[in-house]
Design a protein around this motif. Structure first.
Motif, mmCIF file in Angstrom:
data_model
loop_
_atom_site.group_PDB
_atom_site.id
_atom_site.type_symbol
_atom_site.label_atom_id
_atom_site.label_comp_id
_atom_site.label_asym_id
_atom_site.label_seq_id
_atom_site.Cartn_x
_atom_site.Cartn_y
_atom_site.Cartn_z
ATOM 1 N N THR A 1 2.912 -113.716 26.569
ATOM 2 C CA THR A 1 2.978 -115.171 26.718
ATOM 3 C C THR A 1 4.292 -115.569 27.377
ATOM 4 O OG1 THR A 1 3.983 -115.559 24.574
ATOM 5 C CG2 THR A 1 1.582 -115.605 24.660
ATOM 6 N N LEU A 2 4.206 -116.607 28.189
ATOM 7 C CA LEU A 2 5.378 -117.170 28.855
ATOM 8 C C LEU A 2 5.367 -118.681 28.651
ATOM 9 C CD1 LEU A 2 5.224 -115.434 32.367
ATOM 10 C CD2 LEU A 2 6.859 -114.922 30.540
ATOM 11 N N PHE B 1 -2.193 -118.318 25.411
ATOM 12 C CA PHE B 1 -1.455 -119.561 25.184
ATOM 13 C C PHE B 1 -0.275 -119.269 24.258
ATOM 14 C CE2 PHE B 1 -0.723 -123.736 23.215
ATOM 15 C CZ PHE B 1 -0.714 -124.545 24.339
ATOM 16 N N PRO B 2 0.912 -119.829 24.574
ATOM 17 C CA PRO B 2 2.094 -119.542 23.725
ATOM 18 C C PRO B 2 2.014 -120.267 22.388
ATOM 19 C CG PRO B 2 2.658 -121.021 25.543
ATOM 20 C CD PRO B 2 1.242 -120.621 25.766
ATOM 21 N N GLU B 3 0.994 -119.916 21.655
ATOM 22 C CA GLU B 3 0.628 -120.614 20.431
ATOM 23 C C GLU B 3 1.737 -120.567 19.365
ATOM 24 O OE1 GLU B 3 -2.876 -118.802 18.907
ATOM 25 O OE2 GLU B 3 -3.165 -120.296 17.323
ATOM 26 N N ARG C 1 3.987 -123.510 17.701
ATOM 27 C CA ARG C 1 3.937 -123.741 16.248
ATOM 28 C C ARG C 1 5.344 -123.708 15.656
ATOM 29 N NH1 ARG C 1 -0.132 -119.921 13.896
ATOM 30 N NH2 ARG C 1 -1.439 -121.151 15.285
ATOM 31 N N ALA C 2 6.144 -122.792 16.177
ATOM 32 C CA ALA C 2 7.520 -122.690 15.680
ATOM 33 C C ALA C 2 8.284 -123.985 15.955
ATOM 34 C CB ALA C 2 8.235 -121.509 16.344
ATOM 35 N N ASP D 1 -6.058 -126.414 22.725
ATOM 36 C CA ASP D 1 -5.170 -125.299 22.376
ATOM 37 C C ASP D 1 -3.933 -125.795 21.636
ATOM 38 O OD1 ASP D 1 -6.685 -123.188 23.255
ATOM 39 O OD2 ASP D 1 -5.906 -123.277 25.303
ATOM 40 N N VAL D 2 -3.473 -126.972 22.005
ATOM 41 C CA VAL D 2 -2.308 -127.534 21.310
ATOM 42 C C VAL D 2 -2.685 -127.838 19.864
ATOM 43 C CG1 VAL D 2 -0.676 -129.459 21.247
ATOM 44 C CG2 VAL D 2 -1.313 -128.426 23.443
ATOM 45 N N ARG D 3 -3.866 -128.403 19.676
ATOM 46 C CA ARG D 3 -4.322 -128.680 18.302
ATOM 47 C C ARG D 3 -4.429 -127.385 17.494
ATOM 48 N NH1 ARG D 3 -8.983 -132.715 20.171
ATOM 49 N NH2 ARG D 3 -7.816 -134.677 20.116
ATOM 50 N N LEU D 4 -4.978 -126.350 18.131
ATOM 51 C CA LEU D 4 -5.113 -125.076 17.419
ATOM 52 C C LEU D 4 -3.746 -124.503 17.075
ATOM 53 C CD1 LEU D 4 -7.993 -123.480 19.516
ATOM 54 C CD2 LEU D 4 -8.097 -124.105 17.094
#
Ligand SMILES: Cc1ncc(C[n+]2csc(CCOP(=O)(O)OP(=O)(O)O)c2C)c(N)n1
Ligand code: SF4
Ligand SMILES: [Mg+2]
Lengths: 257, 179, 352
Positions: free
Chosen positions: C236-237, C285-287, C291-292, C313-316
């Motif tokens: 991820t980037l 996605f840099p999930e 989240r952090a 994806d942002v919601r997830l």
């Protein structure tokens, strides 16, 4: 010592065909493999099997192969040949694959004069999916999707691929053969050899259209299937050489500085 | 500092070339630049425009919400873009063929009859370079020397006569502006 | 190496050739034509370079699949409608584990839509796009320089994981000119054993996606899934811009992220503490990174040139730990930084 007149071609694996008894694919596979053996090109040949009954051809041909999505064989083969010009590249296609979903890829590879060989199995139906109407299905021929017979008003006419492709500037050698008789089989083998030679000599696009048996979907015995090819199918699709510019292409190639 | 400029006019008036030449010059001076052309169907029907941003910091958005400068080479461009120009910004008008003037009081208007001037120079095609002369003088985004040097590079300095006429055209526009 | 001013389309093409791409096939479509045209001119000049203008996007993707099988570095490019046609081949390349680069210079959709910049193909790009259980690595550059660097990196990623990689940009990225410096590409590492070049005197190979036995096919799917897990873990980037003191963070990628940066400058000038989280890889996605960030920042605005796709994806990623607002401009509309700043300001005021 006795002379061996019949043996398993080296370029065919030992696997048992999944084809139906009497299927033309089995015959043509063997012919292609014999030609590869005789020309000594097993190590430099790359084949592209289609989606169709021959989808598992890589289980039989003992040469490098890559599966193409339905109809896209000539696009892949074009690219492979362009990247590896000294290899022998062939695309193996059914009539649905070549003349319906892949007509664009096939026609344009031919028209670009890609230096590849197409082995075209015309069995007048979609074999693999269960005998539906193909672009090559004859008028009034019954198939699962033309239950009352193919109607020209609704379904159009049989597509004559060899006739059409021979009109393209890019094609060098086009022949239509049949594997319905021993003589036909011998002729077909010669044509395949000529097509590969055309490619090896760098002379451009070659195609052998082969009228081929599908006893299963034609709902006929093998013998009747052979008769049907000779009496009916080959009337609509007459065997013969549709284009042979090999000599001409050779001359131009030699004349070039 | 970030300066954003919109060049707009008919296709064939060389407005994209105006933008590219400015962007190249600014790049060669070490500035951050973006050049954003209108493209495709927008170019049909004969209009063309581009946005050039020049800055001494990273350019976030190549889109100009409020350009500092607007160069209009034809009338439709004036109507399309005049309301976007930032308060205190400047609008350069090809007054040879545009009679209308901006209906805003908070922008400076600089009229340059660049098409007539080009005719006087004997080459209708250099109206854009004349306008660039005026624009560079007023805006001072890059120096005239840098601009001309880059113009020659991107035009390809093959044709000496072309370089010569461009120089003349640029000087005419530059000198037209009296400060 | 000097800075050169080039359009994004040309940058991608030049970076590809420098990275050793030697096969390109494509079919004209706006707004990516300059890429195809650049390849037509320069690929044929590159040593053993092959350029084919294919008869369709379907043919193009299958051509690069064939060329990839021979062990050549390959690329095709198109814009949204053409990318729909390529899905068959992308799925096939994923199944056959063939490396290759697909460039999508997105335009307005659905259907023929228009040729303006848009981000409506996010779902198609990140969810697989074609049929079957597979993923495509999706890279979304936001500057000319990133187009150059990430295009080169994309080839390495494609080789490393033997999988198709998509570069997802839009008409604005493709058409815009910016100064770029081309870095030195890393030497290619791609084992001969994956190349199909004729059996020689050895054993023949075949490459296929068809696996009729469901147990074999299941195992192949799990094998791919394990590969995608490794990619998710390692590749991820993303970029964080002015998030340290931020009260509100905009999440945007590509062109939208640039507009967001412009908006942030305006907002900061007015004392509003706004930052940007910019995914550079969209899949993976840099999930975890996002989240952090939600430990610190509780308010987010997702901004896309679509009706809201990355939004999911942002919601997830945020899993309900933070408030998420959305602003979208689909169909080829490109907002100005000022417009976005107004939208953000309203939310920012409401927040307290
Ligand atoms: C995109 C796509 N559509 C449909 C199919 C299903 N399909 C597989 S083979 C085939 C037809 C094969 O007929 P033909 O090309 O004549 O080959 P034959 O089996 O007769 O040798 C079809 C429709 C497929 N594999 N891919
Ligand atoms: S269905 Fe027809 S073409 Fe297919 S294997 Fe059986 S006989 Fe051959
Ligand atoms: Mg058939």
């Amino acid at each position: 010592m006795a002379k061996i007149v019949f043996k398993h071609p080296q370029s065919l694996k030992e696997n048992i065909y999944h084809y139906c008894p009497g299927c033309g694919h089995s015959i043509v596979h063997r012919l292609v493999a014999e030609v590869i053996d005789e020309m000594g090109i097993r190590g430099i040949t790359i084949g592209v099997p289609p989606a169709g009954c021959a989808v598992l051809a890589y289980n039989y041909f003992d040469v490098d192969m890559i599966e193409a999505p339905h109809g896209r064989g000539p696009a892949m083969a074009s690219a492979i040949k362009r990247c590896l010009p000294d290899r022998v590249v062939f695309s193996y296609q059914g009539d649905g694959d070549l003349a319906a979903i892949g007509i664009a890829e096939s026609l344009h590879a031919a028209n670009r004069g890609e230096n590849i060989t197409v082995i075209f199995i015309n069995n007048a139906v979609y074999g693999m999916t269960g005998g539906q109407m193909a672009p090559t299905t004859l008028l009034n021929q019954r198939t699962t999707t033309s239950p009352a017979g193919r109607k020209k008003e609704l379904d159009g006419h049989p597509v004559k691929v060899s006739e059409i492709f021979s009109q393209l500037g890019g094609t060098t050698y086009i022949e239509r053969c049949s594997v319905s008789s021993p003589a036909g089989v011998n002729k077909t083998k010669k044509a395949i050899r000529k097509a590969f030679q055309c490619q090896i000599d760098g002379l451009g696009f070659s195609m052998v259209e082969i009228l081929s048996l599908c006893p299963t979907n034609w709902k006929m015995s093998s013998i009747d299937s052979c008769k049907w090819i000779d009496d009916v199918l080959s009337k609509e699709f007459p065997p013969g050489i549709y284009k042979d510019n090999i000599a001409e292409a050779k001359n131009t190639a030699e004349a070039a500085p | 500092m970030i300066v954003k400029t919109i060049f707009s006019g008919f296709g064939g008036q060389g407005v994209l070339m105006m933008g590219i030449s400015l962007a190249n010059s600014a790049m060669s001076k070490g500035y951050h630049v973006t050049y954003l052309p209108a493209y495709g169907a927008e170019m049909r029907g004969g209009t063309a425009n581009c946005t050039v941003a020049v800055g001494d910091e990273e350019i976030a958005s190549p889109v100009a919400s409020e350009p500092d400068y607007l160069i209009v080479m034809n009338l439709p461009s004036l109507f399309t873009f005049q309301n976007k120009v930032s308060a205190g910004g400047s609008i350069f008008i090809n007054s040879s063929i545009i009679d209308a003037r901006p209906n805003r009081q908070d922008v400076k208007t600089i009229c340059v009859p660049c098409a007539d001037m080009a005719q006087e120079l004997g080459n209708n095609r250099v109206a854009n370079i004349i306008m660039m002369g005026a624009f560079i003088k007023k805006s001072n985004v890059v120096s005239p020397d840098i601009y001309l040097k880059n113009l020659e590079t991107i035009m390809g300095s093959r044709k000496k006569t072309l370089a010569e006429i461009n120089r003349k055209a640029f000087a005419a526009g530059f000198d037209y502006i009296k400060d | 190496m000097n800075k050169v001013l080039m359009s994004g389309n040309n940058v991608i093409a030049e970076a590809a050739i420098r990275a050793g791409c030697r096969f390109y096939a494509g079919y004209p479509i706006t707004p990516q034509n300059e890429l195809t045209e650049y390849m037509a001119e320069h690929m044929r000049n590159a040593e053993s370079g092959v350029f084919i203008q294919s008869e369709s996007e379907v043919a193009a993707i299958n051509m690069i699949a064939g060329a990839a099988a021979t062990g050549v570095r390959v690329m095709t490019s198109s814009s949204s409608p053409g990318i729909s046609l390529k899905q068959e081949g992308i799925s096939s390349m994923a199944a056959c584990e063939l490396p290759g680069i697909i460039v999508n210079i997105m335009r307005g959709g659905p259907g023929l839509g228009n040729i303006r910049p848009s981000q409506g193909d996010y779902f198609q790009a990140t969810r697989g796009g074609g049929h079957g259980d597979y993923r495509t690595i999706v890279i979304a550059p936001a500057t000319g320089q990133e187009l150059a660097d990430l295009t080169m990196d994309a080839f390495d990623l494609a080789d490393k994981y033997r999988t198709p990689v998509m570069i997802l940009a839009d008409g604005m990225m493709g058409q815009m000119m910016e100064p770029v410096i081309f870095k030195k590409p890393t030497p290619r590492q791609y084992p001969e054993k994956f190349m199909l070049r004729g059996a020689g005197t050895g054993k023949s190979k075949f490459i296929r996606g068809l696996l009729l036995d469901p147990i074999d096919s299941e195992e192949h799917n799990w094998k791919l899934a394990r590969k995608y897990e490794v990619i998710t873990k390692n590749e991820t980037l993303h970029e964080e811009h002015r998030v340290d003191d931020a009260d509100l963070v905009i999440v945007a990628y590509g062109t939208a992220a640039r507009i967001a940066k412009g908006a942030i400058k305006r907002l900061r000038d007015h004392g509003m503490k706004v930052g940007l989280f910019r995914p550079i890889t969209l899949w993976p996605f840099p999930e975890l990174k996002l989240r952090a960030l939600s430990a610190k920042v509780k308010d987010y605005l997702v901004f896309e040139m679509s009706t809201g796709q990355m939004l999911e994806d942002v919601r997830l990623a945020l899993q309900g730990y933070a408030n998420i607002e959305f602003h979208g401009r689909p169909g080829g509309a490109v907002p100005t930084p000022a417009e976005l700043a107004n939208v953000v300001a309203k939310i920012y005021d409401r927040k307290d």
